[in-house]
Design a protein around this motif. Structure first.
Motif, PDB file in Angstrom:
ATOM      1  N   PHE A 289      -0.537  -0.323 -14.748  1.00 37.56           N
ATOM      2  CA  PHE A 289      -0.479  -1.445 -15.055  1.00 37.56           C
ATOM      3  C   PHE A 289      -0.330  -2.292 -13.593  1.00 37.56           C
ATOM      4  N   ALA A 290       0.524  -1.500 -12.804  1.00 35.88           N
ATOM      5  CA  ALA A 290       1.804  -1.797 -12.261  1.00 35.88           C
ATOM      6  C   ALA A 290       0.412  -1.612 -10.796  1.00 35.88           C
ATOM      7  N   THR A 291      -0.823  -0.475 -10.948  1.00 38.74           N
ATOM      8  CA  THR A 291      -0.606  -0.140  -9.819  1.00 38.74           C
ATOM      9  C   THR A 291      -2.457  -1.458  -9.470  1.00 38.74           C
ATOM     10  N   ARG A 292      -2.487  -1.684 -10.616  1.00 38.73           N
ATOM     11  CA  ARG A 292      -3.347  -3.181 -10.476  1.00 38.73           C
ATOM     12  C   ARG A 292      -2.474  -4.168 -10.367  1.00 38.73           C
ATOM     13  N   ASN A 293      -1.145  -4.652 -10.445  1.00 40.42           N
ATOM     14  CA  ASN A 293      -0.342  -5.815 -10.521  1.00 40.42           C
ATOM     15  C   ASN A 293       0.094  -5.616  -8.905  1.00 40.42           C
TER      16      ASN A 293
ATOM     17  N   LEU B  41       0.968  -1.317   0.068  1.00 39.33           N
ATOM     18  CA  LEU B  41      -0.297  -0.252  -0.098  1.00 39.33           C
ATOM     19  C   LEU B  41       1.008   1.126  -0.347  1.00 39.33           C
ATOM     20  N   LYS B  42       1.991   1.344   1.089  1.00 37.39           N
ATOM     21  CA  LYS B  42       3.305   2.276   0.470  1.00 37.39           C
ATOM     22  C   LYS B  42       3.580   2.969  -0.749  1.00 37.39           C
ATOM     23  N   LYS B  43       4.351   1.282  -1.158  1.00 38.66           N
ATOM     24  CA  LYS B  43       4.201   0.856  -2.759  1.00 38.66           C
ATOM     25  C   LYS B  43       3.423   1.656  -3.506  1.00 38.66           C
ATOM     26  N   LEU B  44       2.362   1.591  -3.546  1.00 40.22           N
ATOM     27  CA  LEU B  44       0.727   2.215  -3.935  1.00 40.22           C
ATOM     28  C   LEU B  44       0.753   3.819  -4.334  1.00 40.22           C
TER      29      LEU B  44
END
Length: 292
Positions: free
Chosen positions: A156-160, A142-145
């Motif tokens: 795409f990275a968000t969905r992954n 979640l912090k990476k998001l």
């Protein structure tokens, strides 16, 4: 944080959410603002970046410490507030529609991985504690998001990351699920109808009869439903909702105190000032000065 916006069914519309990209991130300052009772189809995965938060559902209350997180299921009635009044509180919340992960209606992703949790009405909120390995991995995601949203072309990275977090969430719930609570769906549906009525008509002169009629129940049953589920009367909730809306307007608009009092359903500015000071320990003008 602007006043609530709802659709024709009185379900909250999420700011920033689109059909083309059904995900958004909200940073919510809960320091002196309460997010009133609400519900929506979208799912929530978030964490407390600063302070301590309180999430309340009809059935239970959850305290989320700084660095901990939460999952809120689809269409769960909840309200949020600062659990340590007088101290800062900041929530980072990732909100997404189930289709963001499922791809399309009746897909294998939906039926095998999403629906078993979404359709389990006994799982309303799941707290992500730092001392559990799976929870810790979700919190890290979640912090990476959050950091990801500062960059372009991250869909795409968000969905992954959310897909990975969802699988970890299923594992975490399976390990820690407490004894299930029996939920009275009929009572909650009645409450939803009455809250939707208040959220839509709080600017007007509302009566108990009007509120009860929105759920097709008697005034006595309306009082019982509010007291049992929210531990307050419909009128007490109405006043609280009006005051919460007024705080947002005081902080975010240049409207006069008199204008705000009428726009929030108070009969006159003197009464508004009296009720506001009793609730928050300061006048509306003092609150505006503090926020500015």
């Amino acid at each position: 944080m602007m006043p609530f916006h709802t659709d024709e069914n009185q379900v909250e519309k999420i700011e920033g959410m689109t059909i083309a990209y059904p995900y958004c991130m909200h940073q919510r300052d809960l320091t002196d603002i309460t997010i009133p009772w609400h519900w929506h189809e979208e799912l929530e995965l978030g964490y407390i970046e600063r302070g301590v938060s309180r999430i309340r559902t009809v059935n239970q209350e959850y305290i989320i410490q700084e660095g901990e997180g939460f999952f809120i299921n689809s269409n769960v009635m909840d309200m949020k507030s600062n659990a340590a009044p007088g101290n800062p509180a900041l929530e980072i919340n990732h909100i997404f529609h189930p289709v963001f992960l499922s791809g399309h209606f009746k897909s294998l992703f939906e039926t095998k991985y999403l629906n078993p949790l979404i359709q389990n009405r006994q799982i309303e909120v799941h707290v992500l504690r730092k001392d559990r390995q799976t929870s810790s991995r979700i919190l890290s995601n979640l912090k990476k998001l959050k950091n990801l949203q500062k960059r372009p072309d991250t869909e795409f990275a968000t969905r992954n990351l959310l897909s990975d977090s969802w699988m970890l969430l299923l594992e975490d719930i399976k390990k820690t699920q407490p004894a299930l609570t029996i939920i009275n769906i009929e009572s909650q549906n009645r409450l939803r109808s009455m809250l939707a009525c208040i959220h839509s008509h709080y600017q007007e002169k509302l009566t108990l009869a009007h509120i009860a009629a929105s759920a097709n129940i008697s005034e006595r049953e309306a009082l019982r439903c509010f007291q049992k589920n929210l531990s307050q009367s419909p009128f007490e909730y109405l006043i609280g909702f009006r005051l919460n809306q007024s705080k947002k307007m005081l902080a975010e608009t240049s409207d006069s105190i008199t204008q705000i009092s009428y726009q929030c359903g108070f009969s006159n500015s003197a009464y508004f000032g009296k009720v506001f000071k009793k609730a928050f320990g300061m006048t509306p003008l003092a609150y505006r000065s503090m926020r500015k």
